[in-house]
Write a protein that holds these residues in place. Structure first.
Motif, PDB file in Angstrom:
ATOM      1  N   LEU A 121       0.886  -1.102   0.010  1.00 32.59           N
ATOM      2  CA  LEU A 121      -0.042  -0.209   0.019  1.00 32.59           C
ATOM      3  C   LEU A 121       0.801   1.183   0.063  1.00 32.59           C
ATOM      4  O   LEU A 121       1.997   1.219   0.538  1.00 32.59           O
ATOM      5  N   ASP A 122       0.094   2.262  -0.653  1.00 35.92           N
ATOM      6  CA  ASP A 122       0.963   3.581  -0.666  1.00 35.92           C
ATOM      7  C   ASP A 122       0.555   4.408   0.721  1.00 35.92           C
ATOM      8  O   ASP A 122      -0.475   4.141   1.171  1.00 35.92           O
ATOM      9  N   LYS A 123       1.304   5.578   0.919  1.00 36.80           N
ATOM     10  CA  LYS A 123       1.113   6.327   1.882  1.00 36.80           C
ATOM     11  C   LYS A 123      -0.210   6.855   2.460  1.00 36.80           C
ATOM     12  O   LYS A 123      -0.689   7.034   3.297  1.00 36.80           O
ATOM     13  N   GLU A 124      -1.099   6.932   1.368  1.00 39.27           N
ATOM     14  CA  GLU A 124      -2.407   7.592   1.552  1.00 39.27           C
ATOM     15  C   GLU A 124      -3.473   6.299   2.350  1.00 39.27           C
ATOM     16  O   GLU A 124      -4.190   6.898   3.004  1.00 39.27           O
ATOM     17  N   PHE A 125      -3.113   5.128   2.228  1.00 41.96           N
ATOM     18  CA  PHE A 125      -3.788   4.193   2.895  1.00 41.96           C
ATOM     19  C   PHE A 125      -3.179   3.800   4.038  1.00 41.96           C
ATOM     20  O   PHE A 125      -3.629   3.672   5.122  1.00 41.96           O
ATOM     21  N   THR A 126      -1.734   3.602   4.196  1.00 41.41           N
ATOM     22  CA  THR A 126      -1.115   3.484   5.510  1.00 41.41           C
ATOM     23  C   THR A 126      -1.343   4.352   6.688  1.00 41.41           C
ATOM     24  O   THR A 126      -1.143   4.135   7.823  1.00 41.41           O
ATOM     25  N   ASP A 127      -1.287   5.768   6.272  1.00 37.82           N
ATOM     26  CA  ASP A 127      -1.473   6.619   7.026  1.00 37.82           C
ATOM     27  C   ASP A 127      -2.941   6.431   7.930  1.00 37.82           C
ATOM     28  O   ASP A 127      -2.936   6.565   9.205  1.00 37.82           O
ATOM     29  N   VAL A 128      -3.714   6.015   7.177  1.00 31.81           N
ATOM     30  CA  VAL A 128      -5.209   5.735   7.772  1.00 31.81           C
ATOM     31  C   VAL A 128      -4.901   4.748   8.667  1.00 31.81           C
ATOM     32  O   VAL A 128      -5.660   4.486   9.866  1.00 31.81           O
ATOM     33  N   ILE A 129      -4.361   3.467   8.266  1.00 31.25           N
ATOM     34  CA  ILE A 129      -4.236   2.111   8.761  1.00 31.25           C
ATOM     35  C   ILE A 129      -3.625   2.502  10.275  1.00 31.25           C
ATOM     36  O   ILE A 129      -3.756   2.052  11.215  1.00 31.25           O
ATOM     37  N   ILE A 179      -2.329  -0.492 -17.029  1.00 32.27           N
ATOM     38  CA  ILE A 179      -2.512  -0.578 -15.598  1.00 32.27           C
ATOM     39  C   ILE A 179      -1.601  -1.315 -14.962  1.00 32.27           C
ATOM     40  O   ILE A 179      -1.129  -2.539 -15.463  1.00 32.27           O
ATOM     41  N   LEU A 180      -0.817  -0.965 -13.917  1.00 32.33           N
ATOM     42  CA  LEU A 180       0.241  -1.762 -13.353  1.00 32.33           C
ATOM     43  C   LEU A 180       0.041  -2.160 -11.934  1.00 32.33           C
ATOM     44  O   LEU A 180       0.740  -3.019 -11.162  1.00 32.33           O
ATOM     45  N   GLY A 181      -1.137  -1.494 -11.386  1.00 28.47           N
ATOM     46  CA  GLY A 181      -1.377  -1.830  -9.785  1.00 28.47           C
ATOM     47  C   GLY A 181      -2.587  -1.023  -9.304  1.00 28.47           C
ATOM     48  O   GLY A 181      -3.038  -0.065  -9.947  1.00 28.47           O
ATOM     49  N   GLY A 182      -3.027  -1.463  -8.368  1.00 28.12           N
ATOM     50  CA  GLY A 182      -4.320  -0.841  -7.586  1.00 28.12           C
ATOM     51  C   GLY A 182      -4.441  -1.283  -6.147  1.00 28.12           C
ATOM     52  O   GLY A 182      -3.847  -2.252  -5.887  1.00 28.12           O
ATOM     53  N   GLN A 183      -5.100  -0.145  -5.616  1.00 31.21           N
ATOM     54  CA  GLN A 183      -5.282  -0.351  -3.988  1.00 31.21           C
ATOM     55  C   GLN A 183      -6.709   0.169  -3.882  1.00 31.21           C
ATOM     56  O   GLN A 183      -7.017   1.157  -4.303  1.00 31.21           O
ATOM     57  N   LEU A 184      -7.396  -0.477  -2.681  1.00 31.84           N
ATOM     58  CA  LEU A 184      -8.632  -0.146  -2.151  1.00 31.84           C
ATOM     59  C   LEU A 184      -8.982  -0.394  -1.038  1.00 31.84           C
ATOM     60  O   LEU A 184      -8.424  -1.481  -0.307  1.00 31.84           O
ATOM     61  N   MET A 185      -9.666   0.516  -0.198  1.00 33.97           N
ATOM     62  CA  MET A 185      -9.930   0.236   1.169  1.00 33.97           C
ATOM     63  C   MET A 185     -11.201   1.029   1.424  1.00 33.97           C
ATOM     64  O   MET A 185     -11.490   2.110   1.173  1.00 33.97           O
TER      65      MET A 185
END
Length: 447
Positions: free
Chosen positions: A187-195, A385-391
């Motif tokens: 995961l990138d920072k936008e997601f790990t900050d929340v977690i 497309i090379l990658g994706g993340q969802l939360m």
């Protein structure tokens, strides 16, 4: 045809079942050093946390099943040597100490992986545990029962899931990792900050960007974990630093990458055509980069094991590669990821674009809805497309599978932007949130 399978992990179990299906006349012999087969290590945290009550459900198979299918199963037998010239293996019976020699026409290497254990002072103390197999899971549960302060070293999926399980049990939990973010590979920072904020809300101490320098202890038991920044009290430590492939038996005998993972072709054949490898012993073909990678996941293992069986006689079914797709449920958050993160792509020197986007998963006129955080990573030149993340609090994790398929089939952001998804207000909008994410990526790419 005589086939020897070394190690009965997920890949080994899948290989055995498919070999016996594709080549019922084959004589299949298994040598496994443990007393069980195909343990689902990613279920350990569920077992520790009490979500899974019956540990037997964490096994994909058992020796009796494989025996009934026609395999010659030898549990607690350790393969000591493989001679690829004479096509023989030397094996020790770990119960009797007896040694024997066996021959093969085809050999399948599915020995799996083992947790990394760096040479940190004090690491050998009895309440510093690894997290991989069934016996280790039982030991974690036994020691965690009386432990009050538990430190987990390593903020990957297994480490994070254990942290949640221990916190839910009321333990004082510290999470240490040498990187500056948790779940850095996925995961990138936008997601790990929340977690990370959620973990701290749950009372978990985060010690990120800190390397363990030593384990302090008394009377053979750990009492604290020392980093350059602080000492963290602990009466139980779980190491979840990563894994290495267990392939030393074939060192210098087949081609391997630097980590030791065995290089295989699209039919799971090694550089020696009579030796196959699969699962945590082998590389995967990583579709986002088009290169070899080492991604020890059960999903990769069962697929590669199946391919061993399909191709054991002759090449029939080619490997389609992997995106390293994964999912995680953590303190009410549903998280899915596939392929490259923006950070990992840039680390590899790739010219990528990335779009972060948020939207509700279904219309606001419905009684309830939930926000979805999304990110798409794509080639800046070709828009592939090379990658994706969802939360989200809503379970959107299956959409990671959709993005995985998009990567595997080399779809572009334009393809995804107008892909046909159904509309029904109970489930989504006239434009599915993946459509909207890709449409935003088109806008970003044109600026």
């Amino acid at each position: 045809m005589k086939v020897i399978v070394v190690g009965c992990t997920h890949a080994g179990t899948s290989a055995v079942k498919n070999i016996l299906k594709e080549a019922p006349e084959a004589q299949v012999t298994i040598y496994e050093r443990n007393d069980n087969v195909s343990f689902l290590s990613c279920g350990i945290a569920l077992y520790v946390g009490g979500v899974v009550k019956d540990s037997a459900s964490l096994f994909y198979s058992n020796p009796e099943e494989l025996t009934n299918l026609g395999a010659n199963v030898n549990m607690e037998h350790d393969v000591l040597d493989i001679d690829v010239t004479t096509k023989t293996v030397t094996v020790r019976n770990l119960v009797t100490g007896e040694e024997l020699t066996d021959t093969y026409d085809k050999l399948v290497m599915t020995t799996g992986s083992w947790p990394l254990t760096p040479p940190i002072p004090g690491i050998d103390q009895e309440n510093i545990l690894l997290c991989k197999n069934f016996n280790q899971a039982k030991e974690i549960i036994a020691q965690a029962d009386s432990a009050k302060k538990i430190t987990v070293v390593g903020a990957g999926y297994i480490g994070i899931e254990l942290v949640e399980a221990f916190a839910m049990k009321g333990k004082e939990v510290t999470l240490i990792d040498g990187l500056d973010r948790i779940l850095n590979k996925y995961l990138d920072k936008e997601f790990t900050d929340v977690i990370e904020a959620q973990l701290e809300t749950e009372g978990i101490t985060l010690a990120l960007n800190q390397q363990v320098s030593s384990f302090l202890g008394a009377d053979g038991k750990v009492t604290g974990v020392e980093t350059a920044a602080a000492v963290y009290e602990a009466d139980l430590v779980i190491l979840c630093i990563g894994f290495r492939p267990m392939t030393d038996l074939l060192a210098g005998k087949v081609d391997r990458i630097d980590s030791g993972a065995i290089i295989v072709d699209e039919y799971m054949r090694t550089s020696n055509p009579d030796i196959f490898a699969a699962g945590d012993s082998a590389v995967v073909h990583y579709n986002p980069t088009g290169d070899y990678s080492y991604i020890p996941l059960a999903t990769n293992a069962v697929r590669q094991g199946m391919l061993v069986g399909k191709n054991i006689i002759e090449p029939k079914l080619a490997y389609r590669g992997t995106q390293g797709t994964s999912g995680l449920h953590l303190f009410g958050l549903n998280i899915g990821s596939t392929g490259l993160t923006e950070a990992s792509a840039k680390h590899l020197g790739m010219n990528v674009g990335a779009t972060y986007f948020e939207d509700n998963y279904r219309p606001e006129f419905m009684p309830t809805t939930e926000n979805v955080q999304m990110k798409l990573v794509y080639d800046a030149d070709t828009h592939r497309i090379l990658g994706g993340q969802l939360m989200s609090q809503y379970d959107i994790t299956q959409s990671a599978n959709t993005l995985s398929l998009a990567i595997q089939n080399k779809m572009t952001i334009e393809d995804l932007a107008i892909t046909d998804f159904f509309f029904q207000p109970h489930f989504d909008r006239p434009w599915n949130y993946l459509n909207l994410l890709a449409q935003q990526a088109m806008e970003d790419a044109s600026n």
